[in-house]
Design a protein around this motif. Structure first.
Motif, PDB file in Angstrom:
ATOM      1  N   ASN A 179       0.840  -1.199   0.000  1.00 44.74           N
ATOM      2  CA  ASN A 179       0.000   0.000   0.000  1.00 44.74           C
ATOM      3  C   ASN A 179       0.875   1.250   0.000  1.00 44.74           C
ATOM      4  O   ASN A 179       1.952   1.269   0.615  1.00 44.74           O
ATOM      5  N   ASP A 212      -5.130   0.400   0.737  1.00 48.22           N
ATOM      6  CA  ASP A 212      -5.360   1.562  -0.122  1.00 48.22           C
ATOM      7  C   ASP A 212      -6.785   1.567  -0.658  1.00 48.22           C
ATOM      8  O   ASP A 212      -7.369   0.516  -0.966  1.00 48.22           O
ATOM      9  N   ARG A 213      -7.341   2.765  -0.768  1.00 47.84           N
ATOM     10  CA  ARG A 213      -8.673   2.953  -1.345  1.00 47.84           C
ATOM     11  C   ARG A 213      -8.679   4.260  -2.101  1.00 47.84           C
ATOM     12  O   ARG A 213      -7.699   5.021  -2.079  1.00 47.84           O
ATOM     13  N   HIS A 214      -9.772   4.542  -2.778  1.00 47.14           N
ATOM     14  CA  HIS A 214      -9.943   5.796  -3.502  1.00 47.14           C
ATOM     15  C   HIS A 214      -9.814   6.945  -2.509  1.00 47.14           C
ATOM     16  O   HIS A 214     -10.664   7.103  -1.623  1.00 47.14           O
ATOM     17  N   PHE A 215      -8.767   7.764  -2.650  1.00 43.67           N
ATOM     18  CA  PHE A 215      -8.441   8.739  -1.620  1.00 43.67           C
ATOM     19  C   PHE A 215      -9.203  10.054  -1.777  1.00 43.67           C
ATOM     20  O   PHE A 215      -9.422  10.778  -0.797  1.00 43.67           O
ATOM     21  N   HIS A 216      -9.610  10.376  -2.985  1.00 42.75           N
ATOM     22  CA  HIS A 216     -10.202  11.687  -3.231  1.00 42.75           C
ATOM     23  C   HIS A 216     -11.395  12.000  -2.324  1.00 42.75           C
ATOM     24  O   HIS A 216     -11.473  13.113  -1.763  1.00 42.75           O
ATOM     25  N   PRO A 217     -12.345  11.060  -2.126  1.00 37.39           N
ATOM     26  CA  PRO A 217     -13.474  11.377  -1.237  1.00 37.39           C
ATOM     27  C   PRO A 217     -13.025  11.709   0.185  1.00 37.39           C
ATOM     28  O   PRO A 217     -13.649  12.544   0.852  1.00 37.39           O
ATOM     29  N   ASP A 218     -11.963  11.064   0.662  1.00 34.38           N
ATOM     30  CA  ASP A 218     -11.455  11.366   2.003  1.00 34.38           C
ATOM     31  C   ASP A 218     -10.957  12.808   2.083  1.00 34.38           C
ATOM     32  O   ASP A 218     -11.217  13.523   3.059  1.00 34.38           O
ATOM     33  N   GLU A 242     -11.865  15.336   0.185  1.00 33.87           N
ATOM     34  CA  GLU A 242     -12.998  16.256   0.092  1.00 33.87           C
ATOM     35  C   GLU A 242     -13.749  16.340   1.419  1.00 33.87           C
ATOM     36  O   GLU A 242     -14.215  17.414   1.817  1.00 33.87           O
TER      37      GLU A 242
END
Length: 509
Positions: free
Chosen positions: A378, A478-484, A486
């Motif tokens: 990760n 690891d995950r989609h970081f963008h929503p975090d 925002e």
């Protein structure tokens, strides 16, 4: 929704902040007498028949041309329409509303010669949420913010577009729908509406208020980062800072110490700290953040004076029936204040990014690399720190002083200008960048503290962590970081992080 009653000349900074945040606006009835005195003085000046700049002459380089009485109303309408020559994206509604309120407070002090009818229309537009569409580019910050204010004034004539009821529409329709008659400008009124620093000042105040929230949130995030890195609170000892004496530094140290008070994480390593001294990004928080606070407070003082002043030209003095030409429209004070705010925003973001960089580096933080339980498989916080670095660099480029620039305009009549509009317009965008940087730090600091479980931080910082975790779960794989990112931005922009901390944080006024 709160309502602010404007008392021209004595509006506190808190009221301007409330208007920016959406409060309604009402003009204090006590202003009526001053409005009447100014309008009556203009009528007497016109009746004398003498040439007076802005009343019965041309404007700027054309001031030597005398205008006949029959054309005075047309003169004022012409200046509004000809000066509505801005370009670019519409200025945000909240900034335009603040500009309208600033203009109303300036015009109604009796020195502008405005009529009660014109002042009433301006107040009614604020009350009924009829907000002019004002292109954001076209002012050099001298002779007033002419083009932006002309776009504002044009809508009062029923020309141009406004936002009303959440829609963009013709100003003529919006006025008619609200039962309002377009303005018919008398002598001096068009020029009074156009002259002034209210566009630059509104943007600068917006930047100041965003910078204030940014600084307060960064203090909270910095305290949480100190906990994540198992840093010391000894550098925040009140005695250290009183010896130096800077008010902002003392305030920053006191609040950092308060935020960390009672922390079990701190207690766990207070007796056996390996590091003799923490990195500057932790240890020097009072010095850097306190200096930023002092600069913001100094800028706030300048803008509070400007917001309560009269900055059009010429100015009417009813006691002697004089119209005196000067240069109050030159926005150099606003330009300097905006440059100061830009420097503070830039440094707050830069300092925050350094704490994130420290946390993701195991050699400095003692935490897993990039704050992930399984580094390698990760990437964790690797790229969010890169994003923070990119935003900080962008802000550095924007922080170059605008006030040192000038370009002659109006056939060299206006041979030195302030560029206050340029300096002020960048501030909200800079604060948005820095807010994202602090949001990344907030997530990184919360993640770092997770590794110290079951140890907990102070009551205040645990409340902050709870607010973060209510929106953003701890990062495992690891995950989609963008929503975090925002979600963290939203927590800061809304003031939720400040509220969660539950302590009194230093402000600009």
């Amino acid at each position: 929704m709160n309502t602010v009653t404007l008392k021209p000349g004595s509006v506190p900074l808190a009221d301007w902040r409330a208007i920016y945040r959406g409060a309604r606006v009402r003009l204090d009835a006590g202003a009526n007498e001053a409005i009447a005195r100014g309008a009556q003085a203009v009528a007497r000046i016109v009746a004398r028949g003498e040439p007076v700049y802005g009343i019965n002459t041309g404007f700027g380089k054309l001031a030597s041309i005398r205008i006949e009485d029959a054309d005075l109303a047309k003169l004022q309408r012409n200046i509004v329409l000809s000066h509505a020559a801005g370009t670019g994206e519409p200025t945000p509604v909240e900034v335009v509303r603040l500009m309208l309120a600033l203009k109303l407070a300036s015009l109604t002090q009796g020195a502008s010669g405005i009529s009660a009818r014109t002042a009433g229309l301006l107040e009614a537009m604020l009350e009924r949420d009829i907000t002019p569409v004002v292109p954001c580019q076209g002012s050099v910050g001298a002779s007033g913010d002419l083009a932006p204010l002309a776009h504002m004034a044009a809508t009062m004539l029923g020309v141009g577009d406004v936002f009303a009821g959440g829609e963009r529409m013709a100003a003529s329709k919006a006025l008619a729908d609200a039962g309002l008659e377009p303005a018919e400008l008398g002598p001096k009124e068009g020029l009074a509406l156009l002259n002034g620093t209210q566009f630059s000042c509104a943007w600068a105040l917006a930047g100041l208020f965003e910078a204030e929230r940014l600084l307060q949130s960064a203090l909270v995030a910095g305290a949480l980062s100190t906990e994540a890195a198992k840093g010391s609170d000894a550098p925040f000892d009140h005695r250290i800072h009183t010896l130096r004496g800077h008010v902002g530094q003392i305030a920053a140290a006191d609040v950092l110490r308060c935020l960390m008070a009672g922390s079990a994480i701190r207690a766990s390593h207070v007796e056996n700290d390996i590091r003799v001294q923490d990195p500057y990004c932790l240890r020097c928080q009072p010095q850097v953040m306190g200096a930023a606070l002092d600069v913001l407070r100094q800028a706030a003082g300048t803008l509070a004076i400007e917001a309560n002043g009269v900055s059009d030209n010429p100015l009417i003095f009813p006691e002697t029936d004089e119209a005196l030409s000067g240069g109050n429209f030159h926005a150099e004070p606003v330009a300097f204040a905006a440059d100061m705010i830009a420097l503070a925003i830039c440094e707050i973001g830069s300092f925050s990014e350094r704490r994130t960089a420290m946390l993701v580096d195991p050699a400095l933080s003692g935490l897993p690399a990039f704050l992930t339980p399984e580094p390698g498989l990760n990437s964790g916080f690797m790229i969010p720190q890169v994003t923070a670095a990119a935003l900080v660099s962008e802000n550095k480029q924007r922080a170059y002083p605008a006030s040192v620039d000038s370009i002659p305009t109006s056939a060299n009549q206006e041979d030195h200008v302030s560029m206050a509009a340029h300096g002020s317009r960048r501030l909200v965008a800079m604060a948005r960048n820095a807010t994202a940087v602090v949001g990344i730090e907030l997530l990184a600091a919360a993640q770092g503290c997770d590794f110290h479980a079951p140890l907990q931080s102070s009551e205040a910082l645990e409340a902050v962590r709870h607010a973060v975790r209510a929106k953003v779960p701890a990062l495992g794989p690891d995950r989609h970081f963008h929503p975090d990112l925002e979600a963290a931005n939203a927590l800061i922009r809304s003031g939720a992080i400040i509220a969660a901390a539950g302590v009194e944080l230093p402000g600009v006024a």
